[in-house]
Design an enzyme around this catalytic site. Structure first.
Site, PDB file in Angstrom:
ATOM      1  N   ALA A  50      -0.290   6.500  11.686  1.00 51.57           N
ATOM      2  CA  ALA A  50      -0.531   7.877  12.120  1.00 51.57           C
ATOM      3  C   ALA A  50      -1.602   7.894  13.195  1.00 51.57           C
ATOM      4  O   ALA A  50      -2.509   8.718  13.186  1.00 51.57           O
ATOM      5  CB  ALA A  50      -0.951   8.755  10.937  1.00 51.57           C
ATOM      6  N   GLY A  51      -1.482   6.933  14.122  1.00 48.36           N
ATOM      7  CA  GLY A  51      -2.386   6.915  15.265  1.00 48.36           C
ATOM      8  C   GLY A  51      -1.888   7.858  16.333  1.00 48.36           C
ATOM      9  O   GLY A  51      -1.218   8.851  16.036  1.00 48.36           O
ATOM     10  N   GLU A  67      -3.322  -5.706  22.870  1.00 46.36           N
ATOM     11  CA  GLU A  67      -2.018  -6.316  22.613  1.00 46.36           C
ATOM     12  C   GLU A  67      -1.679  -7.331  23.706  1.00 46.36           C
ATOM     13  O   GLU A  67      -0.595  -7.287  24.287  1.00 46.36           O
ATOM     14  CB  GLU A  67      -0.950  -5.237  22.536  1.00 46.36           C
ATOM     15  CG  GLU A  67      -1.122  -4.270  21.383  1.00 46.36           C
ATOM     16  CD  GLU A  67      -0.006  -3.249  21.311  1.00 46.36           C
ATOM     17  OE1 GLU A  67       0.897  -3.413  20.470  1.00 46.36           O
ATOM     18  OE2 GLU A  67      -0.032  -2.299  22.108  1.00 46.36           O
ATOM     19  N   GLY A  69       2.311   7.473  16.387  1.00 49.76           N
ATOM     20  CA  GLY A  69       2.918   7.938  15.148  1.00 49.76           C
ATOM     21  C   GLY A  69       2.452   9.322  14.759  1.00 49.76           C
ATOM     22  O   GLY A  69       3.245  10.145  14.284  1.00 49.76           O
ATOM     23  N   LYS A  83      10.608  -0.590  29.936  1.00 47.91           N
ATOM     24  CA  LYS A  83       9.271  -0.165  29.527  1.00 47.91           C
ATOM     25  C   LYS A  83       8.317  -1.355  29.512  1.00 47.91           C
ATOM     26  O   LYS A  83       7.151  -1.233  29.909  1.00 47.91           O
ATOM     27  CB  LYS A  83       9.303   0.491  28.143  1.00 47.91           C
ATOM     28  CG  LYS A  83       7.913   0.986  27.719  1.00 47.91           C
ATOM     29  CD  LYS A  83       7.879   1.604  26.345  1.00 47.91           C
ATOM     30  CE  LYS A  83       6.470   2.040  25.992  1.00 47.91           C
ATOM     31  NZ  LYS A  83       6.354   2.594  24.621  1.00 47.91           N
TER      32      LYS A  83
END
Length: 301
Positions: free
Chosen positions: A8-9, A264, A12, A182
């Site tokens: 839920a960042g 990342e 999300g 992307k």
């Protein structure tokens, strides 16, 4: 349909929160501290057109009560391994698993874990972040979500469950190509901004900045082409415009680096450079950017 958002960042929280606000059956799988925060404050989405607040349903690892129809994975690439362990009880015979991760390495991992019929592809486009209070801040009006099966299977009920809310959502028959495009964009933007430690606008105002951006774009497109995923004209236009703007555009890796957070690097740039090596494509600028991020990550400890 029962929908589980894993994470839920900013990503999300935004898409899951919009669906929950629209009355969809949404649950968030989060870590205990995030669950406590959402219970206390609710989930707030602060956007250009106002603020939306919902009281989300949450579960933590070990509390999943059975299969969900749709599982949307919205974690950073370095959190995927644990997320897959935590969400496993939510995957049943007819479950569709849609990852909103960067790069491509996660596709093989999800297919290996859940099978080719359950593991789909997904792409999200949004400029958002979490503020100090844990609220989702949508920085622009861009909010697109696309998804599709890897084997061409159509599931209209999945599209219906994820559509018709305050963001653009659609099933894509070319989801693998979409994901590659992307990846090309994210790797290019991430490489440019983290290597130069500047916004795209600042880079282009510096001597040689435009040429540097063009070189990054050329290397990235050469990798995709060698891998059999030549970017389509619309994707090329978005990439070139993005790297030539005079606006303060940044990448999520740049923002994470500036905040001293993990990046990342492997999923977005490391795998990209490895793909170039596999096909014999020279990518000196992208390689330098990956080395830079590897040093940053090592120094973080």
């Amino acid at each position: 349909m029962r929908i589980l958002f894993v994470g839920a960042g900013a990503t999300g929280g935004y898409f899951g929160g919009r669906l929950a606000a629209a009355g969809r059956d949404v649950t968030f799988l989060v870590r205990p501290p995030r669950a406590a925060s959402l219970s206390d404050r609710g989930l707030k989405i602060i956007g250009p057109d106002g603020t939306t607040s919902v009281r989300p349903r949450t579960v933590v690892a070990g509390q999943i009560d059975g299969p969900y129809d749709i599982v949307v994975i919205a974690v950073k690439s370095y959190g995927l391994e644990q997320a897959m362990i935590d969400l496993a009880p939510a995957v049943g015979t007819g479950t569709v698993v849609i990852p909103l991760l960067n790069g491509m390495r996660h596709v093989e991992e999800l297919v290996g874990a859940f099978g080719p019929s359950r593991a789909w592809g997904g792409v999200c486009l949004i400029h958002a972040s979490l503020n100090a209070d844990g609220d989702v801040v949508q920085m622009t009006g861009l909010h697109k979500l696309s998804f599709g099966s890897l084997d061409g299977t159509e599931r209209p009920e999945v599209e219906a469950a994820l559509s018709g809310t305050e963001f653009d959502a659609f099933a894509s028959p070319t989801i693998v190509q979409d994901m590659w495009e992307k990846w090309v964009f994210l790797a290019s933007l991430g490489a440019a901004t983290t290597l130069m430690r500047a916004t795209v606008g600042d880079i282009n105002r510096a001597p040689g900045g435009n040429a540097f951006g063009a070189r990054i774009a050329a290397e990235a497109m050469a990798i995709a082409t060698a891998a059999g995923h030549t970017p389509r004209p619309a994707a090329v236009s978005v990439l070139q415009n993005g790297l030539s703007t005079d606006q303060p555009m940044t990448s999520s890796m740049y923002r994470d680096m500036m905040a001293g957070l993990p990046v990342e690097a492997d999923a977005i740039l490391g795998d990209f450079v490895a793909e170039a090596d596999k096909h014999g494509v020279p990518v000196p600028a992208l390689s330098a950017a990956y080395t830079n991020l590897a040093i940053y990550s090592a120094q973080r400890g």
